[in-house]
Design a protein around this motif. Structure first.
Motif, PDB file in Angstrom:
ATOM      1  N   THR A 166       0.853  -1.184   0.000  1.00 23.39           N
ATOM      2  CA  THR A 166       0.000   0.000   0.000  1.00 23.39           C
ATOM      3  C   THR A 166       0.888   1.232   0.000  1.00 23.39           C
ATOM      4  O   THR A 166       1.632   1.475   0.955  1.00 23.39           O
ATOM      5  CB  THR A 166      -0.924   0.017   1.232  1.00 23.39           C
ATOM      6  OG1 THR A 166      -1.748  -1.162   1.196  1.00 23.39           O
ATOM      7  CG2 THR A 166      -1.812   1.247   1.226  1.00 23.39           C
ATOM      8  N   THR A 168       1.662   4.904   0.421  1.00 22.74           N
ATOM      9  CA  THR A 168       1.062   6.023   1.152  1.00 22.74           C
ATOM     10  C   THR A 168       1.943   7.258   1.142  1.00 22.74           C
ATOM     11  O   THR A 168       1.707   8.191   1.903  1.00 22.74           O
ATOM     12  CB  THR A 168       0.790   5.616   2.609  1.00 22.74           C
ATOM     13  OG1 THR A 168       2.023   5.190   3.218  1.00 22.74           O
ATOM     14  CG2 THR A 168      -0.225   4.497   2.694  1.00 22.74           C
ATOM     15  N   LYS A 279      -5.795  -0.049  -5.051  1.00 22.13           N
ATOM     16  CA  LYS A 279      -5.667   0.416  -3.666  1.00 22.13           C
ATOM     17  C   LYS A 279      -5.848   1.920  -3.549  1.00 22.13           C
ATOM     18  O   LYS A 279      -6.085   2.440  -2.461  1.00 22.13           O
ATOM     19  CB  LYS A 279      -4.319  -0.019  -3.082  1.00 22.13           C
ATOM     20  CG  LYS A 279      -4.248  -1.515  -2.817  1.00 22.13           C
ATOM     21  CD  LYS A 279      -3.130  -1.887  -1.863  1.00 22.13           C
ATOM     22  CE  LYS A 279      -3.228  -3.354  -1.464  1.00 22.13           C
ATOM     23  NZ  LYS A 279      -2.343  -3.714  -0.359  1.00 22.13           N
ATOM     24  N   PHE A 280      -5.736   2.635  -4.673  1.00 23.80           N
ATOM     25  CA  PHE A 280      -6.021   4.064  -4.708  1.00 23.80           C
ATOM     26  C   PHE A 280      -7.450   4.341  -5.163  1.00 23.80           C
ATOM     27  O   PHE A 280      -7.819   5.500  -5.387  1.00 23.80           O
ATOM     28  CB  PHE A 280      -5.031   4.779  -5.627  1.00 23.80           C
ATOM     29  CG  PHE A 280      -3.664   4.968  -5.022  1.00 23.80           C
ATOM     30  CD1 PHE A 280      -3.323   6.146  -4.381  1.00 23.80           C
ATOM     31  CD2 PHE A 280      -2.723   3.957  -5.093  1.00 23.80           C
ATOM     32  CE1 PHE A 280      -2.064   6.315  -3.815  1.00 23.80           C
ATOM     33  CE2 PHE A 280      -1.449   4.116  -4.532  1.00 23.80           C
ATOM     34  CZ  PHE A 280      -1.133   5.302  -3.891  1.00 23.80           C
ATOM     35  N   GLY A 281      -8.248   3.289  -5.319  1.00 24.60           N
ATOM     36  CA  GLY A 281      -9.638   3.462  -5.736  1.00 24.60           C
ATOM     37  C   GLY A 281      -9.795   3.825  -7.186  1.00 24.60           C
ATOM     38  O   GLY A 281     -10.804   4.434  -7.571  1.00 24.60           O
ATOM     39  N   LYS A 282      -8.825   3.451  -8.018  1.00 21.53           N
ATOM     40  CA  LYS A 282      -8.863   3.813  -9.431  1.00 21.53           C
ATOM     41  C   LYS A 282      -9.440   2.682 -10.284  1.00 21.53           C
ATOM     42  O   LYS A 282      -9.182   1.500 -10.007  1.00 21.53           O
ATOM     43  CB  LYS A 282      -7.462   4.160  -9.934  1.00 21.53           C
ATOM     44  CG  LYS A 282      -6.811   5.313  -9.179  1.00 21.53           C
ATOM     45  CD  LYS A 282      -7.605   6.609  -9.353  1.00 21.53           C
ATOM     46  CE  LYS A 282      -6.980   7.748  -8.564  1.00 21.53           C
ATOM     47  NZ  LYS A 282      -7.606   9.048  -8.867  1.00 21.53           N
ATOM     48  N   ALA A 329     -15.178   3.523  -6.075  1.00 19.86           N
ATOM     49  CA  ALA A 329     -13.784   3.680  -5.635  1.00 19.86           C
ATOM     50  C   ALA A 329     -13.550   2.933  -4.332  1.00 19.86           C
ATOM     51  O   ALA A 329     -12.514   2.263  -4.161  1.00 19.86           O
ATOM     52  CB  ALA A 329     -13.435   5.161  -5.478  1.00 19.86           C
ATOM     53  N   GLU A 330     -14.503   3.015  -3.401  1.00 24.10           N
ATOM     54  CA  GLU A 330     -14.353   2.316  -2.135  1.00 24.10           C
ATOM     55  C   GLU A 330     -14.382   0.809  -2.322  1.00 24.10           C
ATOM     56  O   GLU A 330     -13.659   0.069  -1.640  1.00 24.10           O
ATOM     57  CB  GLU A 330     -15.452   2.751  -1.172  1.00 24.10           C
ATOM     58  CG  GLU A 330     -15.242   2.280   0.258  1.00 24.10           C
ATOM     59  CD  GLU A 330     -13.924   2.751   0.852  1.00 24.10           C
ATOM     60  OE1 GLU A 330     -13.329   1.982   1.638  1.00 24.10           O
ATOM     61  OE2 GLU A 330     -13.479   3.876   0.534  1.00 24.10           O
ATOM     62  N   LYS A 333     -10.941  -0.277  -3.395  1.00 17.87           N
ATOM     63  CA  LYS A 333      -9.986  -0.301  -2.286  1.00 17.87           C
ATOM     64  C   LYS A 333     -10.198  -1.529  -1.403  1.00 17.87           C
ATOM     65  O   LYS A 333      -9.239  -2.199  -1.008  1.00 17.87           O
ATOM     66  CB  LYS A 333     -10.124   0.971  -1.457  1.00 17.87           C
ATOM     67  CG  LYS A 333      -9.719   2.245  -2.177  1.00 17.87           C
ATOM     68  CD  LYS A 333      -9.946   3.460  -1.286  1.00 17.87           C
ATOM     69  CE  LYS A 333      -9.603   4.749  -2.003  1.00 17.87           C
ATOM     70  NZ  LYS A 333      -9.854   5.945  -1.155  1.00 17.87           N
ATOM     71  N   GLN A 334     -11.454  -1.824  -1.088  1.00 18.25           N
ATOM     72  CA  GLN A 334     -11.739  -2.962  -0.225  1.00 18.25           C
ATOM     73  C   GLN A 334     -11.324  -4.275  -0.877  1.00 18.25           C
ATOM     74  O   GLN A 334     -10.781  -5.161  -0.210  1.00 18.25           O
ATOM     75  CB  GLN A 334     -13.236  -2.981   0.116  1.00 18.25           C
ATOM     76  CG  GLN A 334     -13.672  -1.865   1.034  1.00 18.25           C
ATOM     77  CD  GLN A 334     -15.164  -1.887   1.315  1.00 18.25           C
ATOM     78  OE1 GLN A 334     -15.879  -2.795   0.881  1.00 18.25           O
ATOM     79  NE2 GLN A 334     -15.653  -0.889   2.045  1.00 18.25           N
ATOM     80  N   GLU A 337      -7.462  -4.746  -0.783  1.00 13.14           N
ATOM     81  CA  GLU A 337      -6.846  -4.953   0.521  1.00 13.14           C
ATOM     82  C   GLU A 337      -6.637  -6.421   0.864  1.00 13.14           C
ATOM     83  O   GLU A 337      -5.857  -6.746   1.767  1.00 13.14           O
ATOM     84  CB  GLU A 337      -7.681  -4.282   1.609  1.00 13.14           C
ATOM     85  CG  GLU A 337      -7.462  -2.783   1.710  1.00 13.14           C
ATOM     86  CD  GLU A 337      -5.994  -2.415   1.866  1.00 13.14           C
ATOM     87  OE1 GLU A 337      -5.310  -3.028   2.716  1.00 13.14           O
ATOM     88  OE2 GLU A 337      -5.520  -1.538   1.130  1.00 13.14           O
TER      89      GLU A 337
END
Length: 358
Positions: A166, A168, A279-282, A329-330, A333-334, A337
């Motif tokens: 991830t 950051t 992971k960036f919601g793309k 997007a969420e 990400k989920q 993960e």
């Protein structure tokens, strides 16, 4: 005490897939080394270049040897309970005094990339390595099925998915374009820029997406990279931007800033960049080949037709749909993960313990 030796020589090339794998596996194992020592009586050793002694901290041990002496290591009188080759391209191929041997298989791309004598030589080398192994594991179900379809693998094996880091880091891109800045809105591709990555299709596609911009990052110094540069020069829309190999901070910034990530690869054992982008919601647009549907899952968009016109139509159609719903997007990400290094390392430790107990 029991000894596990891991060949981690690829740590010297951390920006290559197997180098990143060795780095993350080594970091994860070093964190759990005290527990492994106390609870199971296991000591962890890494084979690394001399300049990388200590790269995983002081809770693990190091066998340092220059690359030109690598054949001597096979004869080194060092008794080992388990020798792990973390990829099939390992330079140090065997420890004669190892009781058990495990190899992680990332892909058999040579079956699709090579021809003639080069292919025959690659097959022989792979078969020799596999025959020496007592156990195997694969980084995806596709790799397991593909390998067993082409080779008679007698060693038992299982699938352990790679983790994905991830990213950051704060957004930070140094000035890499001598005459122009990156566009505000852009599509993004990152890879080694090998022919199997199909990057030329992305460049040709941009003729049919004049309203979009594309940023491509990678190594442009190969024959294929130079061919891509010529294609960009010939492009009448002038909407493709080049970046050289990028840093981790720059990569994080590009993922965070892009509108979508594009990856029309022909051949992947896992497919790390699409999950990084998720992971960036793309939104990610992938080919429907090899492991990519397995790794991308139901959240990715897939090109069924790898022609520039169809690829452009898919992007033009699906981008507005993705951004019309904030939950997409969420969801990305989920989903992404689930691919984390803690899970990956824990599964390898469990596999080690099962092998040592067998």
């Amino acid at each position: 005490m029991k000894r596990i030796v891991i060949e981690a020589y690829a740590i010297a090339t951390p920006y290559v897939g197997v180098g990143e794998f060795c780095k993350q596996l080594g970091n994860g194992l070093s964190k759990q080394a005290p527990l492994l020592r106390e609870r199971y009586g296991i000591e962890i050793y890494f084979i690394v270049p001399p300049s990388f002694r200590g790269c995983f901290g002081h809770e693990v041990h190091y066998l340092c040897m220059p690359i030109f002496f690598r054949h001597l290591l096979s004869f080194y009188p060092f008794k080992t309970d388990l020798f792990h080759m973390p990829h099939q391209y390992c330079l140090f191929k065997n420890l004669r005094h190892a009781s058990k041997r495990l190899m992680t298989i990332h892909d058999i791309n040579f079956m699709y990339e090579k021809q003639g004598k080069k292919l025959a030589r690659a097959i022989r080398r792979f078969e020799m390595k596999v025959k020496q192994m007592d156990y195997t594991n694969y980084i995806s179900e596709f790799v397991k099925e593909d390998t067993n379809k082409h080779f008679h693998i007698q060693a038992p094996g299982r699938v352990i998915y790679n983790g994905v880091t991830t990213l950051t880091a704060p957004c930070e891109i140094s000035s890499r374009l001598p005459e122009e800045q990156l566009p505000d809105n852009f599509l993004f591709h990152l890879s080694s820029l090998l022919p199997k990555k199909n990057v030329h299709l992305l460049i040709e596609m941009m003729r049919f997406l004049p309203e979009q911009n594309l940023v491509i990052a990678g190594n442009w110094n190969s024959d294929y990279g130079r061919m891509l540069q010529e294609k960009i020069k010939e492009l009448p829309t002038h909407n493709v931007y080049r970046l050289p190999n990028i840093t981790e901070k720059e990569k994080a910034c590009l993922y965070a800033s892009c509108r979508a990530f594009l990856y029309p690869s022909l051949c992947e054992g896992f497919g790390l960049p699409p999950i990084e982008a998720m992971k960036f919601g793309k939104p990610v647009f992938l080919s429907n080949l090899t492991s990519l549907p397995e790794i991308g899952g139901e959240n990715a968009f897939y090109w069924q037709d790898l022609s520039p016109v169809s690829m452009a139509e898919k992007i033009r159609k699906m981008l507005p749909i993705f951004y019309s719903n904030p939950t997409h997007a969420e969801q990305m990400k989920q989903y992404a993960e689930r691919f984390n290094w803690n899970n990956c390392v824990n599964q390898y430790i469990q596999y080690y313990l099962e092998i040592l107990a067998s």
